[in-house]
Design an enzyme around this catalytic site. Structure first.
Site, PDB file in Angstrom:
ATOM      1  N   ARG A  54      40.066  50.463   1.480  1.00 49.76           N
ATOM      2  CA  ARG A  54      40.095  49.238  -0.004  1.00 49.76           C
ATOM      3  C   ARG A  54      41.290  49.154  -0.521  1.00 49.76           C
ATOM      4  O   ARG A  54      41.684  50.334  -0.868  1.00 49.76           O
ATOM      5  CB  ARG A  54      38.865  49.869  -0.804  1.00 49.76           C
ATOM      6  CG  ARG A  54      38.885  49.059  -2.340  1.00 49.76           C
ATOM      7  CD  ARG A  54      37.600  49.266  -3.110  1.00 49.76           C
ATOM      8  NE  ARG A  54      36.607  48.504  -2.477  1.00 49.76           N
ATOM      9  CZ  ARG A  54      35.500  48.217  -3.427  1.00 49.76           C
ATOM     10  NH1 ARG A  54      35.562  48.587  -4.693  1.00 49.76           N
ATOM     11  NH2 ARG A  54      34.399  47.696  -2.832  1.00 49.76           N
ATOM     12  N   HIS A  81      36.074  40.064   0.913  1.00 48.35           N
ATOM     13  CA  HIS A  81      35.341  41.289   0.615  1.00 48.35           C
ATOM     14  C   HIS A  81      34.076  40.916   1.750  1.00 48.35           C
ATOM     15  O   HIS A  81      32.930  40.561   1.149  1.00 48.35           O
ATOM     16  CB  HIS A  81      34.572  41.106  -0.903  1.00 48.35           C
ATOM     17  CG  HIS A  81      33.970  42.614  -0.991  1.00 48.35           C
ATOM     18  ND1 HIS A  81      34.018  43.668  -0.281  1.00 48.35           N
ATOM     19  CD2 HIS A  81      33.317  43.077  -2.238  1.00 48.35           C
ATOM     20  CE1 HIS A  81      33.366  44.538  -0.845  1.00 48.35           C
ATOM     21  NE2 HIS A  81      32.960  44.226  -2.098  1.00 48.35           N
ATOM     22  N   GLN A  84      30.486  42.910   1.854  1.00 52.41           N
ATOM     23  CA  GLN A  84      29.578  42.399   0.845  1.00 52.41           C
ATOM     24  C   GLN A  84      28.914  41.163   1.260  1.00 52.41           C
ATOM     25  O   GLN A  84      27.675  41.043   1.159  1.00 52.41           O
ATOM     26  CB  GLN A  84      30.465  42.142  -0.436  1.00 52.41           C
ATOM     27  CG  GLN A  84      29.691  41.404  -1.586  1.00 52.41           C
ATOM     28  CD  GLN A  84      28.950  42.328  -2.315  1.00 52.41           C
ATOM     29  OE1 GLN A  84      29.189  43.531  -2.380  1.00 52.41           O
ATOM     30  NE2 GLN A  84      27.514  42.237  -2.293  1.00 52.41           N
ATOM     31  N   ASP A 176      30.460  36.388  -9.872  1.00 53.37           N
ATOM     32  CA  ASP A 176      31.118  37.745  -9.848  1.00 53.37           C
ATOM     33  C   ASP A 176      31.953  37.662 -11.129  1.00 53.37           C
ATOM     34  O   ASP A 176      32.104  36.689 -11.804  1.00 53.37           O
ATOM     35  CB  ASP A 176      31.922  37.829  -8.536  1.00 53.37           C
ATOM     36  CG  ASP A 176      32.728  39.190  -8.365  1.00 53.37           C
ATOM     37  OD1 ASP A 176      32.230  40.071  -9.045  1.00 53.37           O
ATOM     38  OD2 ASP A 176      33.541  39.156  -7.823  1.00 53.37           O
ATOM     39  N   CYS A 216      27.543  40.534  -6.601  1.00 44.16           N
ATOM     40  CA  CYS A 216      27.976  41.529  -5.768  1.00 44.16           C
ATOM     41  C   CYS A 216      28.124  43.127  -6.488  1.00 44.16           C
ATOM     42  O   CYS A 216      27.785  44.115  -5.927  1.00 44.16           O
ATOM     43  CB  CYS A 216      29.205  41.483  -5.332  1.00 44.16           C
ATOM     44  SG  CYS A 216      30.425  41.283  -6.462  1.00 44.16           S
ATOM     45  N   ARG A 244      24.118  46.801   1.890  1.00 45.77           N
ATOM     46  CA  ARG A 244      25.432  47.127   2.032  1.00 45.77           C
ATOM     47  C   ARG A 244      25.206  48.202   3.157  1.00 45.77           C
ATOM     48  O   ARG A 244      25.959  48.332   4.043  1.00 45.77           O
ATOM     49  CB  ARG A 244      26.199  47.670   1.099  1.00 45.77           C
ATOM     50  CG  ARG A 244      26.155  46.582  -0.231  1.00 45.77           C
ATOM     51  CD  ARG A 244      27.110  45.392   0.127  1.00 45.77           C
ATOM     52  NE  ARG A 244      28.607  46.035   0.661  1.00 45.77           N
ATOM     53  CZ  ARG A 244      29.393  46.115  -0.329  1.00 45.77           C
ATOM     54  NH1 ARG A 244      29.227  45.927  -1.561  1.00 45.77           N
ATOM     55  NH2 ARG A 244      30.750  46.488   0.397  1.00 45.77           N
TER      56      ARG A 244
HETATM   57  N1   CP Z   1      29.996  45.318  -4.512  1.00 47.68           N
HETATM   58  C1   CP Z   1      31.012  46.368  -4.615  1.00 47.68           C
HETATM   59  O1   CP Z   1      31.712  46.071  -3.725  1.00 47.68           O
HETATM   60  O2   CP Z   1      30.739  47.526  -5.062  1.00 47.68           O
HETATM   61  P1   CP Z   1      31.909  48.526  -5.461  1.00 47.68           P
HETATM   62  O3   CP Z   1      32.967  47.848  -6.007  1.00 47.68           O
HETATM   63  O4   CP Z   1      31.260  49.649  -6.225  1.00 47.68           O
HETATM   64  O5   CP Z   1      31.996  49.203  -4.129  1.00 47.68           O
HETATM   65  N1  NVA Z   2      35.797  40.560  -7.395  1.00 43.93           N
HETATM   66  C1  NVA Z   2      35.461  41.844  -7.735  1.00 43.93           C
HETATM   67  C2  NVA Z   2      34.611  42.408  -6.774  1.00 43.93           C
HETATM   68  C3  NVA Z   2      34.288  43.761  -7.096  1.00 43.93           C
HETATM   69  C4  NVA Z   2      33.113  44.449  -5.980  1.00 43.93           C
HETATM   70  C5  NVA Z   2      36.970  42.662  -7.725  1.00 43.93           C
HETATM   71  O1  NVA Z   2      37.363  42.546  -6.992  1.00 43.93           O
HETATM   72  O2  NVA Z   2      37.092  43.523  -8.792  1.00 43.93           O
END
Ligand code: CP
Ligand code: NVA
Length: 264
Positions: A54, A81, A84, A176, A216, A244
């Protein structure tokens, strides 16, 4: 970047498949700061069978992948992502028993989640409408990539500034957060720009009568979505979170098949 769902589900997925996982937080790794990204890749490939990363910069994922002989899985970057959205399509499939005759509406920021949702809807031939304010849409190259995929799929793809138009008749209403991780300083400006984009009962009343709500998570209740919609029977948010885990197992099995046997 921080994580609840992605970190926990990847860790459990790896363990339930018979493997073990080592979590490396930003303090330990210092990606590109304590050590160059190519050198981190060249070290890790000597010890482990795969990297789930990540990252703040999508480019770092590409660099890891270019310099490691093992699979590198995107656990979220500022651009996409994908894990997801694979889980989300599994959720839609479970609820509808098919992806045929499903129309998806996305309302909100044209962020990583929105981009992956659009890319995957196009690849799966699922019609989509999105309401994203001007100035918050994906970059032109990504927009072109999405447009081209929808054109090849031959299914409708509508981009508008009007959430009601996007949601009209939709079977899925997805949103989101307006402020993604790393954009915290823009939060006030973004709350302003996204006025009128909240998914609430009024907006849901323009969707199909049995439309599902998806997010998400993490959600900012009272901003992009109301408490009522989050808690309503139409909300599929915790099914998405559960899926997930199942989808991450599938991703790991597919990715690791290229490096050797995996117990299942
Ligand atoms: N939806 C998602 O990726 O959640 P986290 O950021 O908690 O991993
Ligand atoms: N768009 C959000 C998604 C989190 C899972 C972010 O990048 O923070």
């Amino acid at each position: 970047k921080p994580s609840l769902r992605t970190r926990v589900t990847f860790q459990i997925a790896i363990e339930e498949l018979g493997g073990s996982a080592i979590y490396l937080g930003p303090q330990e790794v210092g990606l590109g700061e304590r050590e160059s990204v190519p050198d981190i890749a060249r070290n890790l490939e000597r010890w482990v069978d795969g990297i789930v990363a990540r990252v703040n910069r999508h480019e770092d994922l590409r660099t890891l992948a270019d310099h490691a002989s093992i699979p590198v899985i995107n656990a979220l970057s500022e651009r996409e992502h994908p894990g997801q959205i694979l889980a989300d399509f599994l959720t839609i499939y479970e609820r509808r028993r098919s992806l045929q005759n499903v129309k998806i509406a996305y309302v909100g920021d044209g962020n990583n989640v929105a981009v992956s949702l659009m890319l995957m809807a196009a690849k799966l031939g699922v019609p989509m409408s999105v309401a994203i304010p001007l100035g918050y849409r994906p970059d032109p190259a990504t927009e072109k990539r999405i447009d081209d995929l929808f054109r090849v799929a031959g299914v409708p793809f509508v981009v508008t500034n009007d959430p009601k138009i996007a949601v009209a008749g939709a079977d899925i209403v997805y949103t989101d957060t307006w402020t993604s991780m790393g954009q915290e300083e823009e939060a006030a400006q973004r709350r302003e720009a996204f006025q009128g984009y909240q998914v609430n009962d009024d907006l849901m009343s323009h969707a199909a009568p049995d439309a599902l709500f998806m997010h998400c998570l993490p959600a900012h209740r009272g901003e992009e979505v109301s408490d009522e919609v989050m808690a309503s029977p139409r909300s599929a948010i915790f099914d998405q979170a559960e899926n997930r885990l199942h989808v991450h197992k599938a991703i790991l099995l597919l990715a690791l098949q290229s490096v050797g046997p995996v117990s299942s």
